[in-house]
Enzyme design. Structure first.
Site, PDB file in Angstrom:
ATOM      1  N   PHE A 103     -35.030   8.252  13.364  1.00 11.94           N
ATOM      2  CA  PHE A 103     -34.160   7.097  13.574  1.00 11.94           C
ATOM      3  C   PHE A 103     -33.294   7.397  14.793  1.00 11.94           C
ATOM      4  CE2 PHE A 103     -30.127   4.886  12.458  1.00 11.94           C
ATOM      5  CZ  PHE A 103     -30.583   3.627  12.108  1.00 11.94           C
TER       6      PHE A 103
ATOM      7  N   PHE B 252     -28.792  13.727  18.967  1.00 16.62           N
ATOM      8  CA  PHE B 252     -28.672  14.079  17.542  1.00 16.62           C
ATOM      9  C   PHE B 252     -29.754  13.402  16.700  1.00 16.62           C
ATOM     10  CE2 PHE B 252     -23.872  14.258  18.565  1.00 16.62           C
ATOM     11  CZ  PHE B 252     -24.005  15.537  19.097  1.00 16.62           C
TER      12      PHE B 252
ATOM     13  N   ARG C  89     -26.688   5.651   3.281  1.00 17.29           N
ATOM     14  CA  ARG C  89     -25.466   6.296   2.797  1.00 17.29           C
ATOM     15  C   ARG C  89     -25.593   6.734   1.332  1.00 17.29           C
ATOM     16  NH1 ARG C  89     -22.276   1.947   6.317  1.00 17.29           N
ATOM     17  NH2 ARG C  89     -22.309   3.218   8.204  1.00 17.29           N
TER      18      ARG C  89
ATOM     19  N   ARG D  56     -19.107  38.363 -13.233  1.00 19.51           N
ATOM     20  CA  ARG D  56     -18.263  39.236 -12.421  1.00 19.51           C
ATOM     21  C   ARG D  56     -17.054  39.725 -13.238  1.00 19.51           C
ATOM     22  NH1 ARG D  56     -17.555  42.818  -8.359  1.00 19.51           N
ATOM     23  NH2 ARG D  56     -15.629  42.506  -7.202  1.00 19.51           N
TER      24      ARG D  56
ATOM     25  N   GLN E  32      -7.425  31.722 -16.701  1.00 19.44           N
ATOM     26  CA  GLN E  32      -7.158  30.286 -16.748  1.00 19.44           C
ATOM     27  C   GLN E  32      -7.081  29.671 -15.342  1.00 19.44           C
ATOM     28  OE1 GLN E  32      -3.403  28.632 -18.387  1.00 19.44           O
ATOM     29  NE2 GLN E  32      -4.718  27.830 -20.004  1.00 19.44           N
TER      30      GLN E  32
ATOM     31  N   GLY F 205     -15.957  37.926  -1.388  1.00 14.51           N
ATOM     32  CA  GLY F 205     -16.668  38.466  -0.235  1.00 14.51           C
ATOM     33  C   GLY F 205     -18.155  38.170  -0.283  1.00 14.51           C
TER      34      GLY F 205
ATOM     35  N   GLU G 245     -24.689   9.598   9.600  1.00 11.70           N
ATOM     36  CA  GLU G 245     -24.899   8.248   9.037  1.00 11.70           C
ATOM     37  C   GLU G 245     -23.566   7.520   8.852  1.00 11.70           C
ATOM     38  OE1 GLU G 245     -28.071   7.456   6.380  1.00 11.70           O
ATOM     39  OE2 GLU G 245     -29.125   9.293   6.913  1.00 11.70           O
ATOM     40  N   GLY G 246     -22.729   7.626   9.859  1.00  7.47           N
ATOM     41  CA  GLY G 246     -21.395   7.024   9.818  1.00  7.47           C
ATOM     42  C   GLY G 246     -20.403   8.067   9.350  1.00  7.47           C
ATOM     43  N   THR G 247     -19.501   8.476  10.250  1.00 12.05           N
ATOM     44  CA  THR G 247     -18.498   9.476   9.852  1.00 12.05           C
ATOM     45  C   THR G 247     -17.675   8.921   8.690  1.00 12.05           C
ATOM     46  OG1 THR G 247     -16.854   8.536  11.328  1.00 12.05           O
ATOM     47  CG2 THR G 247     -18.248  10.308  12.226  1.00 12.05           C
TER      48      THR G 247
END
Lengths: 380, 259
Positions: free
Chosen positions: A123, A156, A244, A269, A280, A341, A364-366
């Protein structure tokens, strides 16, 4: 109101999950690291019908609804958004335009080969000086007997390198502003003077290449005009409304992919003698992220359902795109943080997903443009 | 052109079954169901045989109240029609009870040239249904089959045994249970999924088969089901030299009677 997916939707989700597990997961990190377009994925994607969403059976499509596309896009984006770029360019930005606006001969010629994956589509709307402001288009198309002569350049352009079928927007009457824009289908291999530039160096989404496209005295048959002269902007806007929803679904998938990885990590972890998920402070953060992600998913599914039921969905697709992409950015950023990390390394996916999330706020449109679209509808 | 029936079981997804680490009790609440993986391979070889030789391919299952949820899934994987019997009696059915119901159902269906079963079910894995079904139907049975072809009206099957591969052939109807490696189940595509709902789904009841719940008694009684556990000793050797560490390890293994 029924928020249940149908059995078919669940089966489609399972099918895509299985496909992703088998074909995409093994290469997701590698294609990104090597900036490699995953051409080996095209045939299996086509075979499963992933390029045929919503399209008629007579051309090889599967006549599914848009929600099916959204589910597929979400599942693939969890693992590799670069693959969704192929899906999106094909299923939302090019094939449906041909089907609706192209000359019947072109539909019969190109749509089956797009659905079969034999030809990929791109496109080409954006220009160096015309991003959100489409009326500033510099590319021109001048009628010359049975042809148009197109001159200009586009930037782009997703998957331009691998694509054969380009939807190109060009000015046929500059005096009319956006109403002077027309859309054309340009077949690369048949068009002299059509050239694709080298890929841009991007922040992420490295498995999908984004390039400049140059058109120098390109002779395109008049039959390749999509719709009528001056309908280009209308075609672009209608396409982006649907696109969109696709971007929103990609964002939901990216965010979920990051969440899945981070949740598994924080449960395993151990620090200070207990899994970090038992703190929490971590739990509240996870609850907020999960809630926002659920809201983004519901907005995306609703926009798709509105499209499927034939209602106007411009406002809802803009809202879904705006919200889901900002949630994806927040979720992926937080997931990197949750994983510390390790999250910042390429040993896990969250770092890559964070880079992928960023572009969803832009293309596709900011999101600034989405806010303009939404405000127009809200203020009336 | 052979008529093939593939039997399948709708089982809990083992990923959704949690084991309580202290009591070893299984928690199955909220578990999703799926087609038993072994049966997907059996169906796939059935589909391949049908693609090569024509004929028909029907699937058959005996399961609990939610068995209906399996139909579009199984039909999207290449079967022409499904026969299904959902009854609470299936919840505790062992291989004896299951084979009895399946045998009665097979007699109601079009005469089959081949009845395929997976090697075992993904939940109980008793590996007995195919053999019991064959006895009840008075048909030959071949199990542990790793490859299967159809030539001049005969089934030629290679059986993977402990230290050899035995190839046998059987003419006419037979029950064959296949190993998972026989055929990799393909992923059904969009068209197969969307067409699945349009294929015939034939609901059966025990009454249709002339049976009552009393006829579906299991031969075995389940006393308890518990998760497997592996106790770790968590012995940490903290000697400073490799020699001392090896000596400590040897001593510990000897003390445990391992060496």
């Amino acid at each position: 109101m029924d928020f249940q997916l149908t059995e078919e939707h669940e089966l489609i989700r399972n099918m895509v999950k299985e496909f992703v597990e088998e074909h995409i997961k093994p290469i997701a990190a590698e294609i990104d690291a090597n900036h490699r377009f995953p051409s080996e994925s095209i045939a299996p994607m086509a075979e499963l019908g992933l390029f045929g969403f919503t399209l008629p059976e007579q051309y090889g499509g599967n006549e599914s609804d848009s929600l099916s596309y959204v589910i597929a896009s979400e599942e693939i984006a969890k693992v590799s958004a670069s693959h969704v770029m192929i899906l999106g360019a094909q299923c939302t930005l090019t094939t449906p335009i041909l089907l609706k606006w192209a000359h019947p001969d072109i539909v019969a010629d190109l749509v089956p080969s797009m659905i079969s994956g034999e030809k990929l589509g791109a496109f080409a709307l954006t220009e160096p000086g015309a991003g959100c402001d489409a009326a500033a288009q510099q590319t021109t198309a001048v009628r010359d007997g049975d042809n148009y002569i197109i001159n200009g350049s586009k930037i782009f352009i997703t998957n331009a390198e691998q694509s054969e079928v380009f939807i190109v927007f060009a000015m046929t009457d500059k005096s009319k502003g956006v109403k002077g824009i027309s859309a054309f289908v340009v077949e690369r291999s048949k068009t002299e003077g059509f050239r694709v530039g080298p890929p841009e160096h991007k922040m992420g989404m490295h498995g999908s290449h984004t390039s400049e496209v140059f058109l120098k005295n390109c002779v395109v048959p008049a039959k390749n005009l999509l719709g009528q002269e001056g309908e280009g902007f209308k075609i672009a806007m209608a396409t982006l409304d649907a696109g969109r929803i696709g971007v929103a679904s990609m964002a939901v998938g990216i965010a979920q992919g990051a969440m899945d990885e981070a949740l598994a990590y924080i449960k395993e972890r151990v620090q200070f003698g207990k899994p970090i998920a038992s703190n929490q402070g971590i739990q509240w953060r996870v609850a907020d992220l999960a809630t926002k992600l659920e809201a983004a998913r519901l907005m995306t599914y609703r926009a798709a359902a509105m499209k499927d039921s034939g209602q106007r969905f411009t406002r809802e697709s803009a809202m879904a795109k705006l919200y889901a992409t900002e949630v994806a950015m927040e979720v992926t950023t937080q997931c990197v943080q949750l994983m510390g990390g390790l999250g910042y390394t390429k040993a896990f996916s969250v770092e890559r997903l964070m880079c992928e999330a960023k572009i969803t706020e832009i293309f596709e449109g900011t999101n600034e443009i989405q806010r303009i679209v939404i405000a127009k509808h809200v203020l009336g | 052109m052979p008529n093939i029936i593939v039997c399948y079981k709708w089982v809990m997804d083992d990923q959704d079954i949690k084991v309580n680490p202290s009591t070893l009790e299984l928690t199955t609440a909220g578990a999703k169901y799926k087609i038993s993986e072994y049966d997907k391979n059996a169906l796939e070889i059935g589909v391949q045989l049908k693609e090569a030789h024509g004929g028909s391919l029907q699937v058959l299952s005996f399961g609990g109240a939610n068995l209906k949820n399996s139909l579009k899934d199984i039909l999207s994987r290449g079967a022409d029609a499904a026969f299904w019997l959902a009854d609470a009696a299936a919840d505790n059915a062992d291989a004896v009870a299951t084979a009895k119901v399946l045998a009665a159902a097979v007699k109601k269906m079009d005469p089959a040239d081949l009845i395929l079963c997976g090697d075992g079910s993904a939940d109980l894995y008793s590996q007995q249904v195919a053999q019991r079904l064959a006895v009840l139907l008075d048909l030959p049975v071949i199990d542990n089959v790793e490859s299967l072809r159809y030539e001049n009206g005969a089934w030629i099957a290679s059986r993977q045994l402990r230290d050899c591969v035995e190839t046998v052939s059987v003419a006419g109807p037979a029950v064959i249970s296949v190993l998972p490696g026989i055929a990799k189940a393909r992923i059904p595509g969009m068209k197969q999924i969307l067409a699945a709902g349009k294929k015939p789904q034939n609901a059966l009841s025990l009454a249709d088969l002339g049976m009552t719940a009393d006829d579906v008694q299991s031969a075995t009684k389940t006393l308890s089901v518990k998760g497997a556990s592996q106790q770790r000793k968590n012995v940490v050797i903290k000697e400073t030299s490799a020699e001392a560490s090896v000596a400590a390890l040897m001593a510990a293994l000897k003390a445990d009677g391992v060496l």
